[in-house]
Design an enzyme around this catalytic site. Structure first.
Site, PDB file in Angstrom:
ATOM      1  CD  GLN A 162      -2.553  -1.412   2.603  1.00  0.00           C
ATOM      2  OE1 GLN A 162      -2.439  -0.599   3.510  1.00  0.00           O
ATOM      3  NE2 GLN A 162      -3.248  -2.526   2.732  1.00  0.00           N
ATOM      4  CG  HIS A 179      -1.971  -0.782   7.792  1.00  0.00           C
ATOM      5  ND1 HIS A 179      -2.197  -1.665   8.801  1.00  0.00           N
ATOM      6  CD2 HIS A 179      -2.851  -1.108   6.815  1.00  0.00           C
ATOM      7  CE1 HIS A 179      -3.170  -2.499   8.447  1.00  0.00           C
ATOM      8  NE2 HIS A 179      -3.581  -2.179   7.235  1.00  0.00           N
ATOM      9  CE1 TYR A 193      -9.329  10.370  18.506  1.00  0.00           C
ATOM     10  CE2 TYR A 193      -7.006  10.772  18.949  1.00  0.00           C
ATOM     11  CZ  TYR A 193      -8.303  11.238  18.830  1.00  0.00           C
ATOM     12  OH  TYR A 193      -8.584  12.563  19.063  1.00  0.00           O
ATOM     13  CE1 TYR A 196      -9.377  -6.744   5.945  1.00  0.00           C
ATOM     14  CE2 TYR A 196      -7.132  -7.003   6.743  1.00  0.00           C
ATOM     15  CZ  TYR A 196      -8.130  -6.209   6.223  1.00  0.00           C
ATOM     16  OH  TYR A 196      -7.882  -4.882   5.987  1.00  0.00           O
TER      17      TYR A 196
END
Lengths: 373, 135
Positions: free
Chosen positions: A89, A153, A257, A268
């Site tokens: 990614q 990520h 967070y 997944y």
């Protein structure tokens, strides 16, 4: 089957189904959309970032490592980029113009890089001066470490607060057990820097021993959407959850967070990540998506071009291939609607200087949404 | 003399082949599973099932079977444009994932030997290296 196995089976079935429960409000698709779109530029596979110089002159990043300047519909490759490390990614990510670009021609980019000479890569932030279609004075402002060959990520968006700072995010880099909750490590963080790359003296962890001083908030999984609310000045962020649990957050300094200690998503493979969706000292998302839409870029719309959409939040969905219009009331999501249903993987959305919505769609390029009169 | 050289060359060649095949298929498949988790699963699914209309399946895919070279080329350089898989048309973009030749060989061996797929032939890194961007 003994009773222990039976009950644990019942438990896991209940647990998994409760985690996987679709969150409200449900997405709707308008029967007669009162808009169409024009293709502004095509031939870009993954248009990750977009930055407007004027309405007819803008920059687009192509994740594979190209920066284009698009002037009046013609795209020119910009030269002088640093070496980009493309993996999974990661690659060339966001581009943003310095708030005083008109006088200093300075821009910022985030990208996967390897400058250390070992294997793997991690997200870096650069500034550079744009001279026509050439980058000059390329300067590394921040480099997340360590490098890793993991594909996941990297983040990332670049946002300015209008007070001399910039924010950018880095995802957990496929190492959720070590990175997001450790202030001494990069990854799973939102960072805040001064525009010259130095660390603001009032950053939340400047006095914390062993902490990376650039950190502004932590406990993030993969922040790929970030924007400043035009009215409140608050920093809004979207991040990818695992299966389920994509989030909208309002980012406050020093806050945790929660990833991966709390999440509304599961692995997944269907197995749980944690039993907790809330813990003391950890922020709840403003909204979470189950099922995951895979949120990419985001923006608020406050122009007068689309009167019915004024004040709404727009978020790209990679997995369901539409642009999501999110209607908020007192910071609660009250309505979700598909715009450009089935258009393709929506990578980014920004409001141009002309007030129009510009949408980056994979394989298509940049589309401009035009209201029908 | 001539036959000595020939034998020597043959020996070197055999050694090369031996070293080349150093990684057994089982190991390649196991390594490929890790690559798959990292780089492929999000779109193609944990069972190679794909996503209807968006991402083609890898499980029992006729395309994979008949277009082996194009499949490897796709992983190596990325691919886009219309393809037909098991009678269904797909018209998307698969980005170049930046994998090394050995990783591509491993993930191919994993995919070719899972979810009902079976391949007698092991894909080697050399094979991947030899595949060029355009045919």
């Amino acid at each position: 089957m003994n009773s222990k196995t039976f009950f644990s089976l019942i438990f896991s079935v209940t647990f998994l189904s409760s985690c996987a429960q679709e969150n409200t409000p449900k997405i709707t698709t308008p029967a007669n959309p009162n808009y169409s779109y024009e293709t502004v530029v095509s031939g870009i596979d993954i248009p990750w970032g977009m930055a407007f110089i004027t309405a007819n002159d803008f920059l687009v990043t192509e994740k594979s490592g190209e920066l284009y300047r698009v002037s009046a519909g013609t795209k020119t490759a910009v030269t002088g980029l640093p070496d980009i490390y493309v993996r999974g990614q990661g690659g060339l990510l966001d581009v943003a113009l310095h708030p005083e670009f008109t006088t200093n021609n300075t821009l910022y980019i985030t990208a996967g890089t390897n400058i250390e000479g070992d294997s793997g890569g991690n997200t870096a932030l650069y500034s550079a001066v744009l001279n026509g279609s050439q980058l000059e004075a390329v300067k590394l402002l921040y480099k997340a470490t360590p490098n890793t060959k993991k594909g996941q990520h990297w983040g990332s968006r670049i946002v300015f607060d209008g007070k001399g700072h910039l924010f950018f995010g880095v995802g957990d880099r496929g190492n959720r057990d070590e990175n997001p909750q450790d202030l001494g490590r990069d990854g799973g963080k939102i960072y805040r820097l001064n525009l010259d790359g130095s660390i603001p003296e009032d950053n939340p962890f400047v006095n914390e021993e062993g902490a990376k001083k650039a950190i502004y908030s932590y406990g993030h999984r993969n922040p790929q959407g970030m924007t400043l609310h035009p009215e409140t000045g608050a920093l809004w962020e979207t991040e990818h959850g695992p299966r389920g649990g994509d989030e909208i957050n309002i980012i406050s300094p020093g806050k945790n967070y929660g990833w991966p200690k709390i999440t509304y998503g599961i692995n997944y493979s269907g197995t749980p990540i944690t039993d907790d969706t809330a813990l003391p000292g950890m922020e709840q998302p403003l909204y979470y998506w189950v099922p995951s839409i895979a949120p990419s870029g985001m923006t608020f719309l406050y122009s007068d071009i689309y009167p019915e959409w004024k004040g709404n939040l727009f978020v790209g969905s990679l997995s369901f291939e539409y642009l999501e219009r999110v209607v908020l009331k007192n910071n609660t999501v009250v309505q979700r609607e598909k715009v450009l249903a089935d258009i393709g993987r929506v990578r980014n959305v920004v409001v141009g200087p002309d007030g129009y919505l510009y949408v980056g769609v994979e394989g298509k390029g940049i589309l401009k949404i035009v209201p029908q009169s | 003399m001539k036959w000595i050289i020939s034998t020597l060359l043959l020996g070197i060649h055999a050694l090369g082949v031996y070293l080349y095949q150093e990684k057994p298929l089982e190991q390649s498949i196991a390594d490929g599973a890790e690559i798959y988790q990292d780089f492929c699963l999000q779109c193609h699914g944990s069972k190679g099932e794909g996503v209807a209309g968006a991402f083609p399946p890898l499980a029992q895919s006729d395309y994979l079977k008949n277009e082996l070279e194009a499949s490897i080329r796709g992983i190596k350089y990325g691919m886009k444009g219309p393809i037909k898989v098991n009678g269904v048309k797909y018209d998307g973009v698969m980005a170049n994932q930046g994998l090394e030749a050995e990783e591509i060989a491993d993930v191919m061996n994993y995919v070719l030997n899972n979810w009902g797929n079976k391949s007698s032939k092991q894909i080697t890194p050399q094979e991947v290296v030899a595949i060029k961007k355009t045919k």
